[in-house]
Design a protein around this motif. Sequence first.
Motif, PDB file in Angstrom:
ATOM      1  N   ASP A 190     -19.010  16.122 -10.801  1.00  0.00           N
ATOM      2  CA  ASP A 190     -19.421  14.658 -10.650  1.00  0.00           C
ATOM      3  C   ASP A 190     -18.147  14.074 -10.762  1.00  0.00           C
ATOM      4  O   ASP A 190     -17.445  13.370 -11.855  1.00  0.00           O
ATOM      5  N   ILE A 191     -17.349  13.744  -9.625  1.00  0.00           N
ATOM      6  CA  ILE A 191     -16.085  13.090  -9.462  1.00  0.00           C
ATOM      7  C   ILE A 191     -16.093  12.395  -8.173  1.00  0.00           C
ATOM      8  O   ILE A 191     -16.731  12.552  -7.284  1.00  0.00           O
ATOM      9  N   ASP A 192     -15.639  11.058  -8.396  1.00  0.00           N
ATOM     10  CA  ASP A 192     -15.554  10.286  -7.183  1.00  0.00           C
ATOM     11  C   ASP A 192     -14.595  10.725  -6.119  1.00  0.00           C
ATOM     12  O   ASP A 192     -13.337  10.725  -6.202  1.00  0.00           O
ATOM     13  N   ALA A 193     -15.190  11.062  -4.844  1.00  0.00           N
ATOM     14  CA  ALA A 193     -14.368  11.750  -3.890  1.00  0.00           C
ATOM     15  C   ALA A 193     -13.378  10.880  -3.273  1.00  0.00           C
ATOM     16  O   ALA A 193     -12.377  11.203  -2.908  1.00  0.00           O
ATOM     17  N   GLU A 194     -13.774   9.541  -3.305  1.00  0.00           N
ATOM     18  CA  GLU A 194     -12.799   8.612  -2.445  1.00  0.00           C
ATOM     19  C   GLU A 194     -11.756   8.170  -3.366  1.00  0.00           C
ATOM     20  O   GLU A 194     -10.515   8.471  -2.965  1.00  0.00           O
ATOM     21  N   ALA A 195     -11.970   8.076  -4.626  1.00  0.00           N
ATOM     22  CA  ALA A 195     -10.711   7.973  -5.660  1.00  0.00           C
ATOM     23  C   ALA A 195      -9.837   9.104  -5.768  1.00  0.00           C
ATOM     24  O   ALA A 195      -8.674   9.064  -5.502  1.00  0.00           O
ATOM     25  N   PHE A 196     -10.464  10.275  -5.754  1.00  0.00           N
ATOM     26  CA  PHE A 196      -9.731  11.683  -5.625  1.00  0.00           C
ATOM     27  C   PHE A 196      -8.954  11.894  -4.294  1.00  0.00           C
ATOM     28  O   PHE A 196      -7.777  11.984  -4.361  1.00  0.00           O
ATOM     29  N   GLY A 197      -9.505  11.398  -3.249  1.00  0.00           N
ATOM     30  CA  GLY A 197      -8.843  11.636  -2.018  1.00  0.00           C
ATOM     31  C   GLY A 197      -7.741  10.758  -1.842  1.00  0.00           C
ATOM     32  O   GLY A 197      -6.490  11.048  -1.411  1.00  0.00           O
ATOM     33  N   GLN A 198      -7.811   9.443  -2.348  1.00  0.00           N
ATOM     34  CA  GLN A 198      -6.500   8.639  -2.359  1.00  0.00           C
ATOM     35  C   GLN A 198      -5.363   9.145  -3.260  1.00  0.00           C
ATOM     36  O   GLN A 198      -4.272   9.008  -2.773  1.00  0.00           O
ATOM     37  N   LYS A 199      -5.879   9.624  -4.346  1.00  0.00           N
ATOM     38  CA  LYS A 199      -4.689  10.107  -5.267  1.00  0.00           C
ATOM     39  C   LYS A 199      -4.274  11.307  -4.719  1.00  0.00           C
ATOM     40  O   LYS A 199      -2.824  11.712  -4.779  1.00  0.00           O
ATOM     41  N   TYR A 200      -4.895  12.121  -4.032  1.00  0.00           N
ATOM     42  CA  TYR A 200      -4.243  13.323  -3.349  1.00  0.00           C
ATOM     43  C   TYR A 200      -3.195  12.774  -2.450  1.00  0.00           C
ATOM     44  O   TYR A 200      -2.283  13.558  -2.192  1.00  0.00           O
ATOM     45  N   LEU A 201      -3.588  11.983  -1.494  1.00  0.00           N
ATOM     46  CA  LEU A 201      -2.435  11.367  -0.463  1.00  0.00           C
ATOM     47  C   LEU A 201      -1.307  10.932  -1.040  1.00  0.00           C
ATOM     48  O   LEU A 201      -0.251  11.305  -0.714  1.00  0.00           O
ATOM     49  N   ASP A 202      -1.587  10.193  -2.292  1.00  0.00           N
ATOM     50  CA  ASP A 202      -0.346   9.669  -3.000  1.00  0.00           C
ATOM     51  C   ASP A 202       0.589  10.750  -3.525  1.00  0.00           C
ATOM     52  O   ASP A 202       1.864  10.972  -3.365  1.00  0.00           O
ATOM     53  N   LYS A 203       0.000  11.864  -3.844  1.00  0.00           N
ATOM     54  CA  LYS A 203       0.679  13.062  -4.494  1.00  0.00           C
ATOM     55  C   LYS A 203       1.236  13.681  -3.248  1.00  0.00           C
ATOM     56  O   LYS A 203       2.445  14.324  -3.392  1.00  0.00           O
ATOM     57  N   LEU A 204       0.630  13.764  -2.293  1.00  0.00           N
ATOM     58  CA  LEU A 204       1.140  14.568  -1.115  1.00  0.00           C
ATOM     59  C   LEU A 204       2.419  13.851  -0.454  1.00  0.00           C
ATOM     60  O   LEU A 204       3.362  14.623  -0.075  1.00  0.00           O
ATOM     61  N   GLY A 205       2.608  12.718  -0.437  1.00  0.00           N
ATOM     62  CA  GLY A 205       3.544  11.706  -0.015  1.00  0.00           C
ATOM     63  C   GLY A 205       4.832  12.118  -1.052  1.00  0.00           C
ATOM     64  O   GLY A 205       5.907  11.889  -0.589  1.00  0.00           O
ATOM     65  N   LYS A 206       4.651  12.575  -2.154  1.00  0.00           N
ATOM     66  CA  LYS A 206       5.805  12.694  -3.005  1.00  0.00           C
ATOM     67  C   LYS A 206       6.399  14.293  -2.665  1.00  0.00           C
ATOM     68  O   LYS A 206       7.397  14.598  -3.482  1.00  0.00           O
ATOM     69  N   GLU A 207       5.715  15.012  -1.875  1.00  0.00           N
ATOM     70  CA  GLU A 207       6.079  16.489  -1.933  1.00  0.00           C
ATOM     71  C   GLU A 207       6.920  16.715  -0.742  1.00  0.00           C
ATOM     72  O   GLU A 207       6.425  16.331   0.481  1.00  0.00           O
ATOM     73  N   VAL A 208       8.132  16.929  -0.773  1.00  0.00           N
ATOM     74  CA  VAL A 208       9.134  17.182   0.384  1.00  0.00           C
ATOM     75  C   VAL A 208       9.601  18.810   0.276  1.00  0.00           C
ATOM     76  O   VAL A 208      10.370  19.228  -0.502  1.00  0.00           O
ATOM     77  N   HIS A 209       9.018  19.467   1.084  1.00  0.00           N
ATOM     78  CA  HIS A 209       9.521  21.036   1.143  1.00  0.00           C
ATOM     79  C   HIS A 209       9.930  21.545   2.649  1.00  0.00           C
ATOM     80  O   HIS A 209       8.971  21.874   3.385  1.00  0.00           O
ATOM     81  N   MET A 210      11.156  21.404   2.924  1.00  0.00           N
ATOM     82  CA  MET A 210      11.621  21.463   4.022  1.00  0.00           C
ATOM     83  C   MET A 210      11.620  23.070   4.436  1.00  0.00           C
ATOM     84  O   MET A 210      12.105  23.884   3.637  1.00  0.00           O
ATOM     85  N   ILE A 211      11.352  23.318   5.720  1.00  0.00           N
ATOM     86  CA  ILE A 211      11.432  24.867   5.788  1.00  0.00           C
ATOM     87  C   ILE A 211      12.838  25.140   6.296  1.00  0.00           C
ATOM     88  O   ILE A 211      13.703  24.351   6.965  1.00  0.00           O
ATOM     89  N   ASP A 212      13.156  26.502   5.768  1.00  0.00           N
ATOM     90  CA  ASP A 212      14.744  26.885   6.018  1.00  0.00           C
ATOM     91  C   ASP A 212      15.353  26.863   7.427  1.00  0.00           C
ATOM     92  O   ASP A 212      14.617  27.180   8.216  1.00  0.00           O
ATOM     93  N   GLY A 213      16.225  26.357   7.442  1.00  0.00           N
ATOM     94  CA  GLY A 213      17.076  26.159   8.905  1.00  0.00           C
ATOM     95  C   GLY A 213      16.852  24.940   9.463  1.00  0.00           C
ATOM     96  O   GLY A 213      17.486  24.676  10.683  1.00  0.00           O
ATOM     97  N   VAL A 214      16.057  24.014   9.112  1.00  0.00           N
ATOM     98  CA  VAL A 214      15.587  23.046   9.822  1.00  0.00           C
ATOM     99  C   VAL A 214      16.876  21.858   9.821  1.00  0.00           C
ATOM    100  O   VAL A 214      17.228  21.434  10.963  1.00  0.00           O
ATOM    101  N   GLU A 215      17.542  21.636   8.651  1.00  0.00           N
ATOM    102  CA  GLU A 215      18.788  20.814   8.784  1.00  0.00           C
ATOM    103  C   GLU A 215      19.760  21.425   9.592  1.00  0.00           C
ATOM    104  O   GLU A 215      20.696  20.522  10.560  1.00  0.00           O
ATOM    105  N   GLU A 216      20.259  22.613   9.645  1.00  0.00           N
ATOM    106  CA  GLU A 216      21.360  23.235  10.398  1.00  0.00           C
ATOM    107  C   GLU A 216      20.683  22.966  11.807  1.00  0.00           C
ATOM    108  O   GLU A 216      21.591  22.951  12.792  1.00  0.00           O
ATOM    109  N   MET A 217      19.381  23.062  12.108  1.00  0.00           N
ATOM    110  CA  MET A 217      19.141  23.123  13.618  1.00  0.00           C
ATOM    111  C   MET A 217      19.424  21.928  14.253  1.00  0.00           C
ATOM    112  O   MET A 217      19.968  21.698  15.269  1.00  0.00           O
TER     113      MET A 217
END
Length: 234
Positions: A81-108
């Motif tokens: 029993d969880i509000d899917a709409e509120a959960f979905g928005q919070k998920y997007l907010d947290k996704l936006g804070k995650e920055v994990h670049m694949i190795d070699g991208v900056e050098e490329m």
Amino acid sequence: MRYDVLIFDLDDTLFDFGMTEKNALLHLFMEYELPNGMEDYLPSYKDISKVLWDDLEHGRTTLAKLKVERFKRLFLQHAMDIDAEAFGQKYLDKLGKEVHMIDGVEEMFANLSGCRFALLTNGFKEVQHARIGGSSLKNLFEVIITSEETGFQKPQTEIFEYTFDKLNISDKSRVLMIGDSLTSDIQGGNNFGIDTCWFNPHLKKNVTAIEPTHEIQSWEELVEIVNKEVLEVK
């Protein structure tokens, strides 16, 4: 230089989406006091998400619906029993804070001087802009195009037309689409008539009829392809 306009996918091409997704969900499950959420619900979520993103590629759903529907299905499946709409928005907010670049991208990118760069993603605008803005790539791209803002998604040709218009280019022979998805990035580029490069670091077997112009396992290979001079046939 063979190509001077490079269009990149983002997730699992430049950024590690698996790590992004894992961290965002972990933090969200903890916020909702579900300490075993990753173990109890992640497999189900991945299955549901895969179906919905495939539906998006084939025009059977929209990003707006996907945003909520994936959690509606998850919570229904597990009788939560969880509000899917509120959960979905919070998920997007947290996704936006995650920055994990694949190795070699900056050098490329450092070794591709003289090229123009664009980003073309089927992801959510607020998430993708936040992640790029929080990375060392924030000033690199001339344009960042998302399916949410265009109303189209890869592999539809309309999103490539939109990108070409934003870049003010017409010569397809100088453009290369680079991405990890055969059905989205490579099929989309093929449909539009531009060369494509399949980023395949894990050596996945291509069991489709989709044929990329190039296939690479490392970013060093892309640098070699782009910087290779075209031999004139006389």
